[in-house]
Design a protein around this motif. Structure first.
Motif, PDB file in Angstrom:
ATOM      1  N   LYS A 143      35.205 -31.105  -3.303  1.00  0.00           N
ATOM      2  CA  LYS A 143      34.195 -30.903  -2.257  1.00  0.00           C
ATOM      3  C   LYS A 143      34.454 -31.828  -1.078  1.00  0.00           C
ATOM      4  CE  LYS A 143      30.621 -29.829  -5.647  1.00  0.00           C
ATOM      5  NZ  LYS A 143      29.376 -30.321  -6.263  1.00  0.00           N
ATOM      6  N   GLY A 144      34.155 -31.315   0.088  1.00  0.00           N
ATOM      7  CA  GLY A 144      34.150 -32.108   1.298  1.00  0.00           C
ATOM      8  C   GLY A 144      32.757 -32.031   1.890  1.00  0.00           C
ATOM      9  N   LYS A 145      32.596 -32.514   3.109  1.00  0.00           N
ATOM     10  CA  LYS A 145      31.284 -32.450   3.755  1.00  0.00           C
ATOM     11  C   LYS A 145      31.435 -31.917   5.172  1.00  0.00           C
ATOM     12  CE  LYS A 145      28.838 -35.735   1.025  1.00  0.00           C
ATOM     13  NZ  LYS A 145      27.631 -36.484   0.970  1.00  0.00           N
ATOM     14  N   ILE A 146      30.400 -31.209   5.593  1.00  0.00           N
ATOM     15  CA  ILE A 146      30.358 -30.693   6.953  1.00  0.00           C
ATOM     16  C   ILE A 146      29.077 -31.147   7.627  1.00  0.00           C
ATOM     17  CG2 ILE A 146      31.773 -28.663   6.435  1.00  0.00           C
ATOM     18  CD1 ILE A 146      29.129 -27.001   6.468  1.00  0.00           C
ATOM     19  N   MET A 147      29.098 -31.170   8.962  1.00  0.00           N
ATOM     20  CA  MET A 147      27.900 -31.414   9.766  1.00  0.00           C
ATOM     21  C   MET A 147      27.555 -30.092  10.429  1.00  0.00           C
ATOM     22  SD  MET A 147      26.827 -34.539   9.567  1.00  0.00           S
ATOM     23  CE  MET A 147      25.876 -34.871  11.012  1.00  0.00           C
ATOM     24  N   ILE A 148      26.341 -29.624  10.183  1.00  0.00           N
ATOM     25  CA  ILE A 148      25.925 -28.326  10.712  1.00  0.00           C
ATOM     26  C   ILE A 148      24.538 -28.449  11.332  1.00  0.00           C
ATOM     27  CG2 ILE A 148      24.986 -27.552   8.490  1.00  0.00           C
ATOM     28  CD1 ILE A 148      26.125 -24.728   9.218  1.00  0.00           C
ATOM     29  N   SER A 149      24.334 -27.721  12.418  1.00  0.00           N
ATOM     30  CA  SER A 149      23.043 -27.732  13.099  1.00  0.00           C
ATOM     31  C   SER A 149      22.260 -26.484  12.700  1.00  0.00           C
ATOM     32  CB  SER A 149      23.240 -27.754  14.612  1.00  0.00           C
ATOM     33  OG  SER A 149      21.997 -27.638  15.268  1.00  0.00           O
ATOM     34  N   VAL A 150      21.049 -26.696  12.175  1.00  0.00           N
ATOM     35  CA  VAL A 150      20.161 -25.598  11.805  1.00  0.00           C
ATOM     36  C   VAL A 150      18.787 -25.892  12.390  1.00  0.00           C
ATOM     37  CG1 VAL A 150      19.117 -24.308   9.897  1.00  0.00           C
ATOM     38  CG2 VAL A 150      21.439 -25.191   9.662  1.00  0.00           C
ATOM     39  N   ASN A 151      18.268 -24.965  13.165  1.00  0.00           N
ATOM     40  CA  ASN A 151      16.969 -25.129  13.833  1.00  0.00           C
ATOM     41  C   ASN A 151      16.900 -26.417  14.653  1.00  0.00           C
ATOM     42  OD1 ASN A 151      15.996 -22.723  12.761  1.00  0.00           O
ATOM     43  ND2 ASN A 151      15.142 -23.727  10.952  1.00  0.00           N
ATOM     44  N   GLY A 152      18.007 -26.780  15.278  1.00  0.00           N
ATOM     45  CA  GLY A 152      18.025 -27.941  16.154  1.00  0.00           C
ATOM     46  C   GLY A 152      18.175 -29.276  15.450  1.00  0.00           C
ATOM     47  N   ALA A 153      18.354 -29.277  14.130  1.00  0.00           N
ATOM     48  CA  ALA A 153      18.534 -30.523  13.391  1.00  0.00           C
ATOM     49  C   ALA A 153      19.892 -30.493  12.684  1.00  0.00           C
ATOM     50  CB  ALA A 153      17.422 -30.699  12.357  1.00  0.00           C
ATOM     51  N   PHE A 154      20.577 -31.639  12.684  1.00  0.00           N
ATOM     52  CA  PHE A 154      21.877 -31.721  12.022  1.00  0.00           C
ATOM     53  C   PHE A 154      21.705 -32.069  10.555  1.00  0.00           C
ATOM     54  CE2 PHE A 154      23.374 -32.029  16.356  1.00  0.00           C
ATOM     55  CZ  PHE A 154      24.550 -31.288  16.299  1.00  0.00           C
ATOM     56  N   GLU A 156      24.072 -32.879   6.896  1.00  0.00           N
ATOM     57  CA  GLU A 156      25.349 -33.161   6.255  1.00  0.00           C
ATOM     58  C   GLU A 156      25.298 -32.492   4.881  1.00  0.00           C
ATOM     59  OE1 GLU A 156      27.091 -37.010   4.123  1.00  0.00           O
ATOM     60  OE2 GLU A 156      26.790 -37.312   6.283  1.00  0.00           O
ATOM     61  N   LEU A 157      26.175 -31.491   4.690  1.00  0.00           N
ATOM     62  CA  LEU A 157      26.130 -30.701   3.461  1.00  0.00           C
ATOM     63  C   LEU A 157      27.505 -30.638   2.810  1.00  0.00           C
ATOM     64  CD1 LEU A 157      24.022 -27.729   4.870  1.00  0.00           C
ATOM     65  CD2 LEU A 157      23.193 -29.627   3.478  1.00  0.00           C
ATOM     66  N   GLU A 158      27.498 -30.467   1.483  1.00  0.00           N
ATOM     67  CA  GLU A 158      28.751 -30.334   0.749  1.00  0.00           C
ATOM     68  C   GLU A 158      29.331 -28.942   0.973  1.00  0.00           C
ATOM     69  OE1 GLU A 158      27.776 -31.317  -3.318  1.00  0.00           O
ATOM     70  OE2 GLU A 158      28.312 -33.413  -2.951  1.00  0.00           O
ATOM     71  N   ALA A 159      30.672 -28.898   1.043  1.00  0.00           N
ATOM     72  CA  ALA A 159      31.334 -27.621   1.297  1.00  0.00           C
ATOM     73  C   ALA A 159      32.661 -27.570   0.557  1.00  0.00           C
ATOM     74  CB  ALA A 159      31.558 -27.434   2.789  1.00  0.00           C
ATOM     75  N   MET A 160      33.088 -26.350   0.266  1.00  0.00           N
ATOM     76  CA  MET A 160      34.398 -26.086  -0.342  1.00  0.00           C
ATOM     77  C   MET A 160      35.052 -24.956   0.444  1.00  0.00           C
ATOM     78  SD  MET A 160      33.516 -26.137  -4.404  1.00  0.00           S
ATOM     79  CE  MET A 160      34.956 -26.841  -5.133  1.00  0.00           C
ATOM     80  N   ASN A 179      25.777 -21.116  -5.841  1.00  0.00           N
ATOM     81  CA  ASN A 179      24.830 -21.927  -6.636  1.00  0.00           C
ATOM     82  C   ASN A 179      23.658 -22.441  -5.798  1.00  0.00           C
ATOM     83  OD1 ASN A 179      26.576 -21.581  -8.814  1.00  0.00           O
ATOM     84  ND2 ASN A 179      27.705 -23.439  -8.287  1.00  0.00           N
ATOM     85  N   ASN A 180      23.294 -21.716  -4.767  1.00  0.00           N
ATOM     86  CA  ASN A 180      22.159 -22.052  -3.894  1.00  0.00           C
ATOM     87  C   ASN A 180      22.240 -23.400  -3.203  1.00  0.00           C
ATOM     88  OD1 ASN A 180      20.825 -19.613  -4.300  1.00  0.00           O
ATOM     89  ND2 ASN A 180      19.859 -20.368  -6.172  1.00  0.00           N
ATOM     90  N   ASN A 181      23.400 -24.079  -3.264  1.00  0.00           N
ATOM     91  CA  ASN A 181      23.489 -25.377  -2.578  1.00  0.00           C
ATOM     92  C   ASN A 181      24.897 -25.756  -2.140  1.00  0.00           C
ATOM     93  OD1 ASN A 181      24.632 -25.980  -5.030  1.00  0.00           O
ATOM     94  ND2 ASN A 181      23.395 -27.812  -5.384  1.00  0.00           N
ATOM     95  N   LEU A 182      25.898 -24.934  -2.409  1.00  0.00           N
ATOM     96  CA  LEU A 182      27.272 -25.261  -2.052  1.00  0.00           C
ATOM     97  C   LEU A 182      27.785 -24.231  -1.047  1.00  0.00           C
ATOM     98  CD1 LEU A 182      29.699 -27.099  -2.549  1.00  0.00           C
ATOM     99  CD2 LEU A 182      30.410 -25.521  -4.341  1.00  0.00           C
ATOM    100  N   LEU A 183      28.234 -24.731   0.092  1.00  0.00           N
ATOM    101  CA  LEU A 183      28.709 -23.846   1.147  1.00  0.00           C
ATOM    102  C   LEU A 183      30.203 -23.600   1.001  1.00  0.00           C
ATOM    103  CD1 LEU A 183      26.850 -25.480   4.152  1.00  0.00           C
ATOM    104  CD2 LEU A 183      26.097 -23.596   2.738  1.00  0.00           C
ATOM    105  N   ILE A 184      30.594 -22.349   1.174  1.00  0.00           N
ATOM    106  CA  ILE A 184      32.005 -21.974   1.202  1.00  0.00           C
ATOM    107  C   ILE A 184      32.328 -21.704   2.666  1.00  0.00           C
ATOM    108  CG2 ILE A 184      33.772 -20.384   0.369  1.00  0.00           C
ATOM    109  CD1 ILE A 184      32.447 -22.081  -1.845  1.00  0.00           C
ATOM    110  N   VAL A 185      33.350 -22.429   3.174  1.00  0.00           N
ATOM    111  CA  VAL A 185      33.674 -22.338   4.585  1.00  0.00           C
ATOM    112  C   VAL A 185      35.121 -21.914   4.777  1.00  0.00           C
ATOM    113  CG1 VAL A 185      31.980 -24.096   5.232  1.00  0.00           C
ATOM    114  CG2 VAL A 185      34.309 -24.792   4.707  1.00  0.00           C
ATOM    115  N   GLU A 186      35.416 -21.489   6.005  1.00  0.00           N
ATOM    116  CA  GLU A 186      36.808 -21.209   6.388  1.00  0.00           C
ATOM    117  C   GLU A 186      36.987 -21.676   7.827  1.00  0.00           C
ATOM    118  OE1 GLU A 186      36.493 -16.564   7.824  1.00  0.00           O
ATOM    119  OE2 GLU A 186      37.002 -16.959   5.737  1.00  0.00           O
ATOM    120  N   THR A 187      38.231 -21.998   8.154  1.00  0.00           N
ATOM    121  CA  THR A 187      38.515 -22.480   9.513  1.00  0.00           C
ATOM    122  C   THR A 187      38.327 -21.355  10.520  1.00  0.00           C
ATOM    123  OG1 THR A 187      40.854 -22.042   9.212  1.00  0.00           O
ATOM    124  CG2 THR A 187      40.112 -24.290   8.803  1.00  0.00           C
ATOM    125  N   ILE A 188      38.014 -21.764  11.723  1.00  0.00           N
ATOM    126  CA  ILE A 188      37.800 -20.789  12.797  1.00  0.00           C
ATOM    127  C   ILE A 188      39.105 -20.614  13.549  1.00  0.00           C
ATOM    128  CG2 ILE A 188      36.556 -20.279  14.896  1.00  0.00           C
ATOM    129  CD1 ILE A 188      34.241 -21.890  13.852  1.00  0.00           C
TER     130      ILE A 188
END
Length: 188
Positions: A143-154, A156-160, A179-188
């Motif tokens: 797992k790594g971590k990402i910074m994401i903005s949701v509803n104007g607030a940042f 820090e969430l775990e991601a794979m 699992n309702n708490n782990l984000l799967i991401v891909e590069t843009i």
């Protein structure tokens, strides 16, 4: 009422509108601030749909009272100045009455913003872009971590990722939630 009988007809009309309208407005204000939930008493089929999807009844007792309040008190206030030009006085009063209704819409819109549910929901991250904060290992090996903005607030969430390693500082897009708490991401 003898005082009103001696006034010119136009000014008398403004006063006959202003007095009951002001009393009704006062009652509405007391009811509103006392927390009582009393409807206007009129059901209409006309709604004004504003840009954000909020619904306001365009034709309601409250809007009629707001319009008449602005209309009548403007007529009374400017009668001494514009009394010789009754058409201009009535048009000015009408415009101010419409502005009172628009002001009411604006105030209600601001109050409704206070009632919005801005609590964080992980489902709101789907398809959003984020920045990698801690490197995300390749092929779901860690797992790594990402910074994401949701509803104007940042947040820090775990991601794979299911693809290659993604280094810190990279931009990514959330493609799945596991699992309702782990984000799967891909590069843009």
């Amino acid at each position: 009422m003898e005082l009103l009988d001696s006034l010119p007809t136009l000014l008398k009309s403004f006063w006959y509108i202003a007095i009951p309208t002001s009393l009704i407005f006062l009652i509405q204000t007391i009811i509103t601030f006392s927390g009582l939930d009393v409807a206007d008493g009129f059901d209409t089929d006309f709604d004004a749909h504003l840009h954000d999807g909020g619904d306001f009844q365009l034709f309601s007792l409250r809007n009629l009272i707001n319009f008449l309040l602005g209309f009548s008190w403007t007529g009374i206030s400017f009668y001494s100045t514009l009394g010789e030009k009754p058409v201009f006085l009535i048009v000015t009063s009408f415009v101010v009455g419409v502005l009172f209704v628009l002001l009411f819409f604006f105030v209600i819109k601001q109050v409704q913003k206070l009632a919005e549910d801005n609590s964080f929901k992980i489902t709101n991250t789907l398809n959003k872009t984020a920045e990698v904060y801690l490197t995300i290992p390749e092929k779901k090996s860690g797992k790594g971590k990402i910074m994401i903005s949701v509803n104007g607030a940042f947040h820090e969430l775990e991601a794979m990722t299911e693809n290659d390693r993604i280094p810190s500082g990279s931009s990514v897009k959330v493609v799945k939630i596991e699992n309702n708490n782990l984000l799967i991401v891909e590069t843009i």
